[in-house]
Design a protein around this motif. Structure first.
Motif, PDB file in Angstrom:
ATOM      1  N   THR A 134      37.367  46.927  41.457  1.00  0.00           N
ATOM      2  CA  THR A 134      38.734  46.118  41.822  1.00  0.00           C
ATOM      3  C   THR A 134      39.014  45.127  40.545  1.00  0.00           C
ATOM      4  O   THR A 134      40.225  45.072  40.211  1.00  0.00           O
ATOM      5  CB  THR A 134      38.813  45.235  43.149  1.00  0.00           C
ATOM      6  OG1 THR A 134      38.171  46.422  44.088  1.00  0.00           O
ATOM      7  CG2 THR A 134      40.178  44.928  43.650  1.00  0.00           C
ATOM      8  N   LYS A 135      38.163  44.415  40.185  1.00  0.00           N
ATOM      9  CA  LYS A 135      38.368  43.261  39.038  1.00  0.00           C
ATOM     10  C   LYS A 135      38.648  44.041  37.749  1.00  0.00           C
ATOM     11  O   LYS A 135      39.815  43.632  37.074  1.00  0.00           O
ATOM     12  CB  LYS A 135      37.091  42.703  38.708  1.00  0.00           C
ATOM     13  CG  LYS A 135      37.306  41.445  37.936  1.00  0.00           C
ATOM     14  CD  LYS A 135      36.023  40.475  38.034  1.00  0.00           C
ATOM     15  CE  LYS A 135      36.016  39.240  37.134  1.00  0.00           C
ATOM     16  NZ  LYS A 135      35.921  39.594  35.724  1.00  0.00           N
ATOM     17  N   ALA A 136      38.099  45.074  37.351  1.00  0.00           N
ATOM     18  CA  ALA A 136      38.558  45.821  35.928  1.00  0.00           C
ATOM     19  C   ALA A 136      39.890  46.337  36.178  1.00  0.00           C
ATOM     20  O   ALA A 136      40.633  46.299  35.500  1.00  0.00           O
ATOM     21  CB  ALA A 136      37.377  47.074  35.914  1.00  0.00           C
ATOM     22  N   ARG A 137      40.376  46.828  37.571  1.00  0.00           N
ATOM     23  CA  ARG A 137      41.640  47.785  37.599  1.00  0.00           C
ATOM     24  C   ARG A 137      42.631  46.454  37.801  1.00  0.00           C
ATOM     25  O   ARG A 137      43.902  46.788  37.333  1.00  0.00           O
ATOM     26  CB  ARG A 137      41.674  48.339  39.086  1.00  0.00           C
ATOM     27  CG  ARG A 137      40.901  49.518  38.936  1.00  0.00           C
ATOM     28  CD  ARG A 137      40.533  50.215  40.300  1.00  0.00           C
ATOM     29  NE  ARG A 137      39.543  51.411  40.142  1.00  0.00           N
ATOM     30  CZ  ARG A 137      39.097  51.769  41.370  1.00  0.00           C
ATOM     31  NH1 ARG A 137      39.538  51.514  42.533  1.00  0.00           N
ATOM     32  NH2 ARG A 137      38.130  52.867  41.331  1.00  0.00           N
ATOM     33  N   THR A 138      42.515  45.213  38.160  1.00  0.00           N
ATOM     34  CA  THR A 138      43.461  44.592  38.390  1.00  0.00           C
ATOM     35  C   THR A 138      43.514  43.240  37.304  1.00  0.00           C
ATOM     36  O   THR A 138      44.707  42.916  36.828  1.00  0.00           O
ATOM     37  CB  THR A 138      43.323  43.635  39.713  1.00  0.00           C
ATOM     38  OG1 THR A 138      42.125  43.048  39.753  1.00  0.00           O
ATOM     39  CG2 THR A 138      43.533  44.717  40.910  1.00  0.00           C
ATOM     40  N   GLU A 139      42.309  42.812  36.899  1.00  0.00           N
ATOM     41  CA  GLU A 139      42.383  41.581  35.957  1.00  0.00           C
ATOM     42  C   GLU A 139      42.111  42.370  34.348  1.00  0.00           C
ATOM     43  O   GLU A 139      42.502  41.701  33.534  1.00  0.00           O
ATOM     44  CB  GLU A 139      41.357  40.736  36.152  1.00  0.00           C
ATOM     45  CG  GLU A 139      41.363  39.890  37.316  1.00  0.00           C
ATOM     46  CD  GLU A 139      40.061  39.083  37.670  1.00  0.00           C
ATOM     47  OE1 GLU A 139      39.604  38.717  36.738  1.00  0.00           O
ATOM     48  OE2 GLU A 139      40.148  38.575  39.128  1.00  0.00           O
ATOM     49  N   GLY A 140      41.611  43.444  34.606  1.00  0.00           N
ATOM     50  CA  GLY A 140      41.705  44.153  33.037  1.00  0.00           C
ATOM     51  C   GLY A 140      40.244  43.890  32.390  1.00  0.00           C
ATOM     52  O   GLY A 140      39.290  43.216  33.201  1.00  0.00           O
ATOM     53  N   ILE A 141      40.034  44.442  31.338  1.00  0.00           N
ATOM     54  CA  ILE A 141      38.749  44.602  30.409  1.00  0.00           C
ATOM     55  C   ILE A 141      39.099  44.063  29.222  1.00  0.00           C
ATOM     56  O   ILE A 141      40.174  44.276  28.520  1.00  0.00           O
ATOM     57  CB  ILE A 141      38.183  45.877  30.643  1.00  0.00           C
ATOM     58  CG1 ILE A 141      39.237  47.058  30.025  1.00  0.00           C
ATOM     59  CG2 ILE A 141      37.711  46.172  31.905  1.00  0.00           C
ATOM     60  CD1 ILE A 141      38.419  48.303  29.896  1.00  0.00           C
TER      61      ILE A 141
END
Ligand code: PLP
Length: 297
Positions: A134-141
């Motif tokens: 979820t974090k990578a998909r929403t906040e990005g990388i």
């Protein structure tokens, strides 16, 4: 608790024309904790083999035919016997059927040159529940650009380097991710020695340049991405143009949006390049990931 499944194929290679029908059963199911592999398997001693990782959403393997096609392509590049697509499909579906349904799992197909001297390839399938992305998909990388050390012509000049095959030799890919971590980033985009964007260690680069979705051409010695292909289909249905091009770090910096896309994690928006923040398009990313999660083939 979801228990991973491990199934070993009895005949992972396609039988020769005119050979007797394969004998049932096609696979043996093992306990994942049991010692199954032979220590002299060339997949273990040399990383000499190939693999695929396929997302499974609510029991449905995503882009299965595209993965099986790429599996066969990698086998050709390594001069491995052609995989028996029907046996692999049967086995991976049996792995999925052997476990309860979960929203997100993945199934890996692993195919090696086999035990040294046997002349028989080894094939096995592993199913496990996916992590939470979820974090990578929403906040990005955050990504860093790393020189891969090969020119963009490597596939044509030096096919023995197997660039563009999904081989079991991913030690370099893991080393690149550790380098990203040392530099305070989450992921990597490899760049060719002549300065072109290639791919991530486990992902494809997709940029949105105005109303076009673009990705590096697969002739640059990179893996043809199945997730990228699905995203292009979704984009076209929604009126966007799509293209395979030769792209540079300047294109990445000027893009309206950029993602690293792959099976399992899906589309992760890039929010920084080499420490410089860049905008993400949260709404479009959500739409892309919803489109990916609702694939029925
Ligand atoms: N490029 C590399 C080197 C990869 O390892 C992967 C996937 O693991 C990808 C691209 C993305 O491919 P896919 O979208 O089919 O998972």
């Amino acid at each position: 608790m979801f228990e991973p499944a491990l199934l070993v194929l009895h005949s992972p290679a396609k039988p020769a024309a005119g050979a007797a029908d394969p004998v049932e059963p096609v696979f043996t199911q093992h306990d994942t904790a049991a010692p199954v592999a032979n220590a002299l398997d060339l997949g273990i001693t040399r990383g000499d083999g190939i693999f695929e990782t396929i997302t499974v959403i609510n029991g449905m393997p995503q882009a299965l035919d595209a993965h099986l096609k790429r599996f066969a392509r990698s086998a050709r590049m390594l001069e491995l016997p052609e995989p028996d697509a029907a046996a692999w499909k049967h086995t991976l579906l049996a792995a999925i059927d052997s476990r309860e349904l979960v929203p997100e799992a993945f199934v890996k197909l692993l195919y090696s040159r086999g035990v040294e001297g046997s002349g028989q390839p080894t094939g096995w399938v592993w199913l496990a529940e996916s992590g939470d992305f979820t974090k990578a998909r929403t906040e990005g990388i955050r990504v860093v650009l790393l020189d891969r050390g090969y020119a963009s012509t490597v596939e044509q000049t030096s096919p023995w380097l197997l660039q563009g095959a999904k081989t079991l030799s991913y030690a370099v890919n893991r080393a690149a991710l550790r380098e990203a971590e040392r530099r305070g980033a989450d992921d990597v985009i490899f760049v060719s020695s002549d300065g072109y964007l290639l791919e991530g260690p486990t992902s494809t680069v997709v940029l949105k340049l105005d109303d076009r979705f673009v990705t590096p051409r697969t002739t640059l010695g990179i893996l043809p991405g199945t997730t990228q292909e699905s995203i292009f289909e979704i984009a076209r249905v929604n009126g966007f143009e799509t293209a395979y091009e030769v792209l540079t770090p300047a294109d990445l910096r000027r893009a309206d949006a950029a993602w690293l896309v792959s099976s399992v994690r899906n589309a992760a928006p890039v929010n920084a390049v080499d420490g410089a923040p860049r905008a993400i398009d949260a709404e479009l990313t959500e739409a892309i990931n919803a489109g990916l999660a609702s694939r029925t083939v």
